[in-house]
Design a protein around this motif. Structure first.
Motif, mmCIF file in Angstrom:
data_model
loop_
_atom_site.group_PDB
_atom_site.id
_atom_site.type_symbol
_atom_site.label_atom_id
_atom_site.label_comp_id
_atom_site.label_asym_id
_atom_site.label_seq_id
_atom_site.Cartn_x
_atom_site.Cartn_y
_atom_site.Cartn_z
ATOM 1 N N GLU A 104 38.855 75.612 65.526
ATOM 2 C CA GLU A 104 40.222 75.127 65.348
ATOM 3 C C GLU A 104 40.915 75.870 64.206
ATOM 4 O O GLU A 104 42.068 76.289 64.321
ATOM 5 C CB GLU A 104 40.228 73.622 65.072
ATOM 6 C CG GLU A 104 41.639 73.030 64.991
ATOM 7 C CD GLU A 104 41.637 71.520 64.867
ATOM 8 O OE1 GLU A 104 42.728 70.934 64.944
ATOM 9 O OE2 GLU A 104 40.548 70.920 64.688
ATOM 10 N N LEU A 105 40.211 76.069 63.093
ATOM 11 C CA LEU A 105 40.805 76.760 61.955
ATOM 12 C C LEU A 105 41.078 78.225 62.291
ATOM 13 O O LEU A 105 42.148 78.758 61.952
ATOM 14 C CB LEU A 105 39.882 76.655 60.742
ATOM 15 C CG LEU A 105 40.449 77.165 59.410
ATOM 16 C CD1 LEU A 105 41.734 76.438 59.046
ATOM 17 C CD2 LEU A 105 39.411 77.011 58.291
ATOM 18 N N ALA A 106 40.146 78.889 62.963
ATOM 19 C CA ALA A 106 40.342 80.294 63.333
ATOM 20 C C ALA A 106 41.523 80.449 64.289
ATOM 21 O O ALA A 106 42.315 81.395 64.180
ATOM 22 C CB ALA A 106 39.071 80.853 63.962
ATOM 23 N N ASP A 107 41.664 79.514 65.221
ATOM 24 C CA ASP A 107 42.785 79.567 66.159
ATOM 25 C C ASP A 107 44.116 79.389 65.429
ATOM 26 O O ASP A 107 45.089 80.096 65.725
ATOM 27 C CB ASP A 107 42.612 78.471 67.214
ATOM 28 C CG ASP A 107 43.710 78.519 68.273
ATOM 29 O OD1 ASP A 107 43.651 79.413 69.135
ATOM 30 O OD2 ASP A 107 44.625 77.660 68.225
ATOM 31 N N LEU A 108 44.160 78.475 64.461
ATOM 32 C CA LEU A 108 45.388 78.263 63.697
ATOM 33 C C LEU A 108 45.704 79.473 62.822
ATOM 34 O O LEU A 108 46.877 79.841 62.670
ATOM 35 C CB LEU A 108 45.257 77.003 62.839
ATOM 36 C CG LEU A 108 45.279 75.686 63.605
ATOM 37 C CD1 LEU A 108 44.955 74.525 62.675
ATOM 38 C CD2 LEU A 108 46.643 75.464 64.265
#
Length: 409
Positions: free
Chosen positions: A59-63
């Motif tokens: 989720e953090l990498a996608d954001l």
């Protein structure tokens, strides 16, 4: 400061930072009451567990990629380099191009996601220049958590554009009228509110300061800057920069950049503090340059303090740098000789602000302009072919009206 043999320095840098108790050498730790220590330990345990989960990482990498716009580019400021004599190259890590305009979004997203995963009901934060406040308000809007931002009245007046943004984003802005009405007082106010219900509130500290685990957490979230910069520079030049430079208040953007190069001992690490109006009481915030070890806000580090060990009043033209202490890892890096710290005054900062704006069409934050000011002077005296990499930690939209008024533009 004694120059350590390279083998000894490398051994020190290969040790865990921080250790299990949150210490960077003699600095850091948890100088807090037992009740609060238990809460800090719970946050540390939750962070160490949650950060390793695939769901959180993805989720953090996608954001980072689709929301923030990472990776931020590294830009060769050719006209600025020529202006400084042309002997050296000045490169900029363009964190000013991130969504919300600064590096602060990197840890704001990480902290907001952590608060959501921990089931917290409200995020509380402090802000100086307003970039951390805007970033936290943005991240909280994204994850659906209420956000309360404490900001000194002096900074509210000075950084009005960011105040407006925080309100538009739905944050509850709390003006702080105590003390110097700046960042240190905003931290005090936010922490007092957090202590009313620490089981349900999450205190999102805006730099690599505070009790463990916050110096570690914020550094980890900002380390994306250093990882990207190292890979980008190697790909573009086939070598690392000779010197990486960043401004230092609390020190999050600097540690974000430094973290990519800590064990590359051929790369010099330079942090630049605000010397403000001079060396009188309350005229500067050059903590590592002129401070001594002390304890405040739950951690041990260098600080500007009086004879009783109380924080002295501080000042910087850059609201994000006027803090009387500094991240404990910076204190450790200074003591072991891995990083050097210098200070530049308001006039040099303003000159760098205008030079980058008029030579490259990039308006920097006043915080970042401190680092630029040091690099511009260093570039004039550098060996031919020297390559500097500066963390342009934020853009100067928030400072434009203030600078125009200050310089009668």
């Amino acid at each position: 400061m004694t120059q350590r043999p390279e083998s000894e320095l490398r051994t020190l840098l290969e040790q865990p930072m921080p250790d299990a108790q949150g210490h960077f050498g003699p600095y850091g730790g948890q100088a807090v009451p037992p009740q609060l220590k238990a809460i800090m330990d719970d946050i540390a345990q939750a962070y160490l567990a949650i950060r390793e989960t695939r769901a959180y990482q993805e989720e953090l990498a996608d954001l980072h990629r689709h929301y923030v716009g990472r990776p931020s580019p590294v830009y060769h400021a050719r006209r600025l380099s020529e202006h400084c004599g042309g002997r050296a190259e000045i490169h900029l890590k363009r964190e000013d191009l991130n969504h919300t305009g600064a590096h602060k979004i990197n840890h704001a997203l990480g902290e907001a996601l952590l608060a959501k995963h921990m089931g917290k009901t409200k995020v509380i934060a402090e802000t100086g220049a307003g970039q951390h406040g805007v970033a936290m308000a943005t991240a909280c809007a994204l994850v659906g958590l209420p956000c309360e931002i404490h900001m000194g009245e002096v900074d509210i007046e000075k950084e009005h554009p960011n105040v407006t943004k925080m309100k538009i984003l739905g944050a509850d802005l709390i003006p702080v009228d105590r003390g110097t009405r700046t960042l240190k007082d905003a931290v005090d106010s936010a922490f007092e509110e957090y202590m009313k219900d620490p089981d349900h509130f999450f205190y999102a500290i805006g730099s690599v300061v505070g009790p463990h685990p916050f110096p570690m957490m914020v550094r980890d979230f900002q380390s994306v800057v250093g990882r990207e910069a190292r890979a980008q520079f190697l790909e573009a030049h086939g070598r690392l920069p000779d010197c990486v430079v960043a401004c230092v208040g609390g020190g999050s953007n600097a540690l974000g950049l430094f973290s990519g190069f800590l064990t590359d001992l051929e790369v010099e690490l330079v942090g630049v503090e605000p010397c403000g109006r001079g060396l009188g009481l309350g005229d500067h915030a050059a903590t590592l340059t002129y401070g001594q070890p002390g304890t405040m806000h739950g951690f041990h580090s260098y600080m500007l303090q009086d004879e009783a060990g109380e924080p002295q009043p501080v000042y910087s033209i850059a609201s994000g740098l006027d803090y009387p202490s500094v991240g404990p890892q910076h204190a450790y890096l200074k003591d072991i000789g891995r990083a050097r710290y210098h200070a530049v005054d308001d006039n040099a900062c303003l000159e760098a602000f205008l030079e980058l704006s008029r030579l490259e069409g990039i308006i920097p934050a006043l915080e970042s302009a401190h680092a630029l000011a040091w690099v511009m002077r260093a570039a004039e005296k550098a060996e031919p072919g020297t390559r500097f990499l500066v963390n342009l930690s934020g853009r100067g939209d928030k400072d434009a009206d203030f600078v125009a008024q200050r310089l009668s533009l």
